[in-house]
Write a protein that holds these residues in place. Structure first.
Motif, PDB file in Angstrom:
ATOM      1  N   TYR A   1      24.280  18.397 -23.088  1.00 56.62           N
ATOM      2  CA  TYR A   1      25.645  18.773 -22.700  1.00 56.62           C
ATOM      3  C   TYR A   1      26.497  17.526 -22.502  1.00 56.62           C
ATOM      4  CZ  TYR A   1      29.415  20.500 -19.675  1.00 56.62           C
ATOM      5  OH  TYR A   1      30.632  20.790 -19.128  1.00 56.62           O
TER       6      TYR A   1
ATOM      7  N   CYS B   1      26.497  24.619 -22.778  1.00 56.34           N
ATOM      8  CA  CYS B   1      25.108  24.523 -23.217  1.00 56.34           C
ATOM      9  C   CYS B   1      24.274  25.467 -22.364  1.00 56.34           C
ATOM     10  CB  CYS B   1      24.609  23.083 -23.052  1.00 56.34           C
ATOM     11  SG  CYS B   1      22.825  22.901 -23.172  1.00 56.34           S
ATOM     12  N   THR B   2      23.584  26.408 -22.983  1.00 52.76           N
ATOM     13  CA  THR B   2      22.707  27.327 -22.255  1.00 52.76           C
ATOM     14  C   THR B   2      21.314  27.316 -22.874  1.00 52.76           C
ATOM     15  OG1 THR B   2      23.247  29.271 -23.600  1.00 52.76           O
ATOM     16  CG2 THR B   2      24.675  28.811 -21.717  1.00 52.76           C
TER      17      THR B   2
ATOM     18  N   ALA C   1      22.134  26.851 -17.527  1.00 53.06           N
ATOM     19  CA  ALA C   1      23.185  26.070 -18.174  1.00 53.06           C
ATOM     20  C   ALA C   1      23.306  24.726 -17.470  1.00 53.06           C
ATOM     21  CB  ALA C   1      24.518  26.810 -18.135  1.00 53.06           C
TER      22      ALA C   1
ATOM     23  N   LEU D   1      30.252  30.871 -17.923  1.00 49.44           N
ATOM     24  CA  LEU D   1      28.787  30.829 -18.039  1.00 49.44           C
ATOM     25  C   LEU D   1      28.168  32.109 -17.486  1.00 49.44           C
ATOM     26  CD1 LEU D   1      28.162  27.113 -17.040  1.00 49.44           C
ATOM     27  CD2 LEU D   1      27.950  28.109 -19.325  1.00 49.44           C
TER      28      LEU D   1
ATOM     29  N   VAL E   1      24.323  33.649 -17.629  1.00 51.79           N
ATOM     30  CA  VAL E   1      23.691  32.520 -16.948  1.00 51.79           C
ATOM     31  C   VAL E   1      23.520  32.844 -15.467  1.00 51.79           C
ATOM     32  CG1 VAL E   1      24.059  30.133 -16.186  1.00 51.79           C
ATOM     33  CG2 VAL E   1      24.477  30.761 -18.577  1.00 51.79           C
TER      34      VAL E   1
END
Length: 255
Positions: free
Chosen positions: A108, A129-130, A139, A155, A160
């Motif tokens: 990330y 970004c997950t 995340a 997210l 998330v």
């Protein structure tokens, strides 16, 4: 699943002392049964070091990433850590999550750059970004990112439930650890791991107070102003009455 965070002083430069610190904390986190250790923002090569960010920054797949992956694999514990990433002529304030096997789970680039130093040193990231960790969707965010409710909400809307946040929060901004991070966790029913520095680096005093905030906004573990390794078992809240958790995502009415 157990998660760990390390709060410690910044170590200027990508030195053997830096890597020794990472290895020591990974070993201790693994011994405590942690699945993942979260360390502060720009741990390589230090946060308040703009000249080093440019000179020492490395590309993906370089020596730093290779060594960190090997340390995670050797300890049998995942590692999330901040570092200065170079891509061509551009430098990013980045963080990478490695699994216990050394594989990259997620990478990330910080979206919200804070203050003149960061804005002069780095280009902003442009994507979330997950990834899966211990059966939950996780995340990465970095420091100032988590203070922006739309990012955390976005997210949560993607499913998330765990956000890992390397950070470098200075003295004078304690409201972030005491109010904002717990509030973000509570309003969205998620867990946030917030790993800060402590001590002094190049004239900047860090505030410490790292914490893991649970989905009710309560600190599962929290640090003071000094060096600490914290470990929390996320499973201790498995029997929480579900009505006590926030339902904002389901109940929100847009005007």
């Amino acid at each position: 699943m157990k998660l760990a965070l390390y709060q410690g002083p910044a170590i200027s430069g990508a030195t053997e002392e830096t890597f020794a610190c990472v290895s020591t904390q990974l070993t201790a986190a693994a011994a405590a049964g942690a699945t993942m250790l979260v360390m502060p923002e720009l741990f390589l090569p230090g946060y308040n070091q703009p000249a080093l960010h440019d000179r020492l920054s490395q590309p993906r797949g370089g020596d730093w990433e290779t060594r960190l992956a090997g340390m995670a694999r050797a300890a049998g514990c995942g590692l999330t850590i901040g570092w200065a990433e170079r891509e061509g002529e551009t430098v990013y304030n980045a963080a990478t999550a490695f699994g216990a096997d050394g594989g990259v789970l997620g990478h990330y680039r910080k979206i919200q750059l804070f203050g003149p130093m960061e804005q002069a040193s780095f280009a902003p990231g442009d994507a979330f970004c997950t990834f899966e960790l211990g059966g939950v969707k996780a995340a990465l965010l970095i420091c100032y990112d988590v203070e922006f409710a739309p990012h955390v909400r976005a997210l949560a809307e993607q499913g998330v439930s765990l956000v890992l946040v390397p950070t470098a929060n200075a003295v004078g901004f304690d409201h972030v650890q005491r109010a904002i991070v717990p509030g973000r966790a509570a309003e969205l029913g998620i867990t946030i791991v917030y790993a800060n520095y402590c001590g002094l680096e190049a004239g900047l005093s860090f505030g410490g107070l790292s914490l893991i905030a649970d989905p009710l906004g309560q600190p599962m573990v929290s640090a003071g102003r000094g060096e600490a390794l914290l470990v929390a078992d996320l499973g201790v809240n498995d029997d929480l009455p579900k009505p006590s958790l926030s339902t904002q995502l389901a109940d929100y009415r847009e005007l």
